[in-house]
Scaffold this motif. Sequence first.
Motif, PDB file in Angstrom:
ATOM      1  N   THR A  27      35.731  12.688  45.109  1.00  0.00           N
ATOM      2  CA  THR A  27      36.739  13.365  44.256  1.00  0.00           C
ATOM      3  C   THR A  27      37.802  12.282  43.337  1.00  0.00           C
ATOM      4  O   THR A  27      37.601  11.197  43.722  1.00  0.00           O
ATOM      5  CB  THR A  27      37.860  13.882  45.411  1.00  0.00           C
ATOM      6  OG1 THR A  27      39.136  14.489  44.561  1.00  0.00           O
ATOM      7  CG2 THR A  27      38.217  12.788  46.496  1.00  0.00           C
ATOM      8  N   ILE A  28      37.849  12.862  42.281  1.00  0.00           N
ATOM      9  CA  ILE A  28      38.732  11.662  41.398  1.00  0.00           C
ATOM     10  C   ILE A  28      39.939  11.757  41.409  1.00  0.00           C
ATOM     11  O   ILE A  28      40.733  10.665  41.015  1.00  0.00           O
ATOM     12  CB  ILE A  28      38.430  12.190  39.694  1.00  0.00           C
ATOM     13  CG1 ILE A  28      39.056  13.743  39.449  1.00  0.00           C
ATOM     14  CG2 ILE A  28      36.985  12.366  39.237  1.00  0.00           C
ATOM     15  CD1 ILE A  28      39.300  14.109  38.078  1.00  0.00           C
ATOM     16  N   SER A  29      40.606  12.292  42.721  1.00  0.00           N
ATOM     17  CA  SER A  29      41.909  12.221  42.744  1.00  0.00           C
ATOM     18  C   SER A  29      42.289  10.870  43.382  1.00  0.00           C
ATOM     19  O   SER A  29      43.448  10.464  43.342  1.00  0.00           O
ATOM     20  CB  SER A  29      42.429  13.027  44.153  1.00  0.00           C
ATOM     21  OG  SER A  29      41.653  13.080  45.118  1.00  0.00           O
ATOM     22  N   ASN A  30      41.302  10.081  43.722  1.00  0.00           N
ATOM     23  CA  ASN A  30      41.611   8.695  44.123  1.00  0.00           C
ATOM     24  C   ASN A  30      41.308   7.687  43.150  1.00  0.00           C
ATOM     25  O   ASN A  30      41.617   6.426  43.478  1.00  0.00           O
ATOM     26  CB  ASN A  30      40.464   8.397  45.480  1.00  0.00           C
ATOM     27  CG  ASN A  30      40.618   9.130  46.523  1.00  0.00           C
ATOM     28  OD1 ASN A  30      41.710   9.719  46.987  1.00  0.00           O
ATOM     29  ND2 ASN A  30      39.644   9.445  47.318  1.00  0.00           N
ATOM     30  N   ARG A  52      46.609   8.926  39.049  1.00  0.00           N
ATOM     31  CA  ARG A  52      46.103   9.773  40.136  1.00  0.00           C
ATOM     32  C   ARG A  52      46.428  11.304  40.200  1.00  0.00           C
ATOM     33  O   ARG A  52      45.819  12.151  40.244  1.00  0.00           O
ATOM     34  CB  ARG A  52      46.128   9.115  41.497  1.00  0.00           C
ATOM     35  CG  ARG A  52      45.228   7.839  41.541  1.00  0.00           C
ATOM     36  CD  ARG A  52      45.305   7.274  43.021  1.00  0.00           C
ATOM     37  NE  ARG A  52      44.818   5.913  43.019  1.00  0.00           N
ATOM     38  CZ  ARG A  52      45.310   4.738  43.075  1.00  0.00           C
ATOM     39  NH1 ARG A  52      46.553   4.775  43.024  1.00  0.00           N
ATOM     40  NH2 ARG A  52      44.697   3.893  43.345  1.00  0.00           N
ATOM     41  N   SER A  53      47.940  11.454  40.023  1.00  0.00           N
ATOM     42  CA  SER A  53      48.507  12.731  40.024  1.00  0.00           C
ATOM     43  C   SER A  53      48.502  13.350  38.708  1.00  0.00           C
ATOM     44  O   SER A  53      48.782  14.588  38.963  1.00  0.00           O
ATOM     45  CB  SER A  53      49.947  12.591  40.851  1.00  0.00           C
ATOM     46  OG  SER A  53      50.691  11.741  39.801  1.00  0.00           O
ATOM     47  N   ARG A  71      44.304  16.168  33.579  1.00  0.00           N
ATOM     48  CA  ARG A  71      43.305  16.250  34.580  1.00  0.00           C
ATOM     49  C   ARG A  71      43.543  17.302  35.452  1.00  0.00           C
ATOM     50  O   ARG A  71      44.552  17.895  35.765  1.00  0.00           O
ATOM     51  CB  ARG A  71      43.171  14.797  35.454  1.00  0.00           C
ATOM     52  CG  ARG A  71      44.523  14.666  35.957  1.00  0.00           C
ATOM     53  CD  ARG A  71      44.726  13.128  36.878  1.00  0.00           C
ATOM     54  NE  ARG A  71      43.604  12.825  37.776  1.00  0.00           N
ATOM     55  CZ  ARG A  71      43.093  11.878  38.090  1.00  0.00           C
ATOM     56  NH1 ARG A  71      43.765  10.722  37.471  1.00  0.00           N
ATOM     57  NH2 ARG A  71      42.221  11.591  38.954  1.00  0.00           N
ATOM     58  N   HIS A  72      42.335  17.870  36.175  1.00  0.00           N
ATOM     59  CA  HIS A  72      42.686  18.698  37.135  1.00  0.00           C
ATOM     60  C   HIS A  72      41.710  18.509  38.296  1.00  0.00           C
ATOM     61  O   HIS A  72      40.634  18.527  38.501  1.00  0.00           O
ATOM     62  CB  HIS A  72      41.787  20.071  36.599  1.00  0.00           C
ATOM     63  CG  HIS A  72      42.331  21.400  37.265  1.00  0.00           C
ATOM     64  ND1 HIS A  72      42.136  21.545  38.646  1.00  0.00           N
ATOM     65  CD2 HIS A  72      42.780  22.567  36.580  1.00  0.00           C
ATOM     66  CE1 HIS A  72      42.811  22.913  38.688  1.00  0.00           C
ATOM     67  NE2 HIS A  72      43.041  23.428  37.645  1.00  0.00           N
ATOM     68  N   ASN A  73      42.609  17.806  39.252  1.00  0.00           N
ATOM     69  CA  ASN A  73      41.912  17.116  40.201  1.00  0.00           C
ATOM     70  C   ASN A  73      41.025  18.278  41.313  1.00  0.00           C
ATOM     71  O   ASN A  73      40.136  17.871  41.732  1.00  0.00           O
ATOM     72  CB  ASN A  73      42.986  16.649  41.302  1.00  0.00           C
ATOM     73  CG  ASN A  73      43.274  15.208  40.774  1.00  0.00           C
ATOM     74  OD1 ASN A  73      42.718  14.660  40.040  1.00  0.00           O
ATOM     75  ND2 ASN A  73      44.425  14.538  41.029  1.00  0.00           N
ATOM     76  N   ASP A  74      41.678  19.660  41.469  1.00  0.00           N
ATOM     77  CA  ASP A  74      40.919  20.573  42.223  1.00  0.00           C
ATOM     78  C   ASP A  74      39.472  20.944  41.459  1.00  0.00           C
ATOM     79  O   ASP A  74      38.729  21.270  42.186  1.00  0.00           O
ATOM     80  CB  ASP A  74      41.788  21.820  42.228  1.00  0.00           C
ATOM     81  CG  ASP A  74      42.893  21.623  43.283  1.00  0.00           C
ATOM     82  OD1 ASP A  74      43.806  22.589  43.208  1.00  0.00           O
ATOM     83  OD2 ASP A  74      42.983  20.825  43.679  1.00  0.00           O
ATOM     84  N   ASN A  76      38.032  18.516  39.640  1.00  0.00           N
ATOM     85  CA  ASN A  76      37.174  17.136  39.452  1.00  0.00           C
ATOM     86  C   ASN A  76      36.985  16.945  37.912  1.00  0.00           C
ATOM     87  O   ASN A  76      35.747  16.546  37.601  1.00  0.00           O
ATOM     88  CB  ASN A  76      35.948  17.031  40.497  1.00  0.00           C
ATOM     89  CG  ASN A  76      36.281  15.957  41.207  1.00  0.00           C
ATOM     90  OD1 ASN A  76      36.994  15.485  41.554  1.00  0.00           O
ATOM     91  ND2 ASN A  76      35.175  15.464  41.667  1.00  0.00           N
TER      92      ASN A  76
END
Length: 124
Positions: A27-30, A52-53, A71-74, A76
Amino acid sequence: VQLQASGGGLVQAGGSLRLSCAASGRTISNYYMGWFRQAPGKEREFVATISRSGAATAYADSVKGRFAISRHNDKNTVFLQMNSVKPEDTALYYCAARAGAWSDQVSTRAYDYWGQGTQVTVSS
């Protein structure tokens, strides 16, 4: 993290283009995410980065006010919206991910993972 950039193409000066960077493996959220570009005969240069957020962004002076990173973390995925493009924006565009400090934005050495690049050509 595997990164796949897409969305490049040929666009007229003054037009718009939206680049996408799809990540897989983790996951790219990190990660802080960034976009770089490299024109023929020139070094790879920083374009934009996002926290990150997604709450914080930073841009190179040459694209500030014209480009927007999101970005759209959900999903990725990271995006680069390019507006009012100029011939000097012509380059191979890369997305990248880094796990280090937010302040270490500009150096290519700070990034841990890179995509393969997508070509953007702006005609005058």
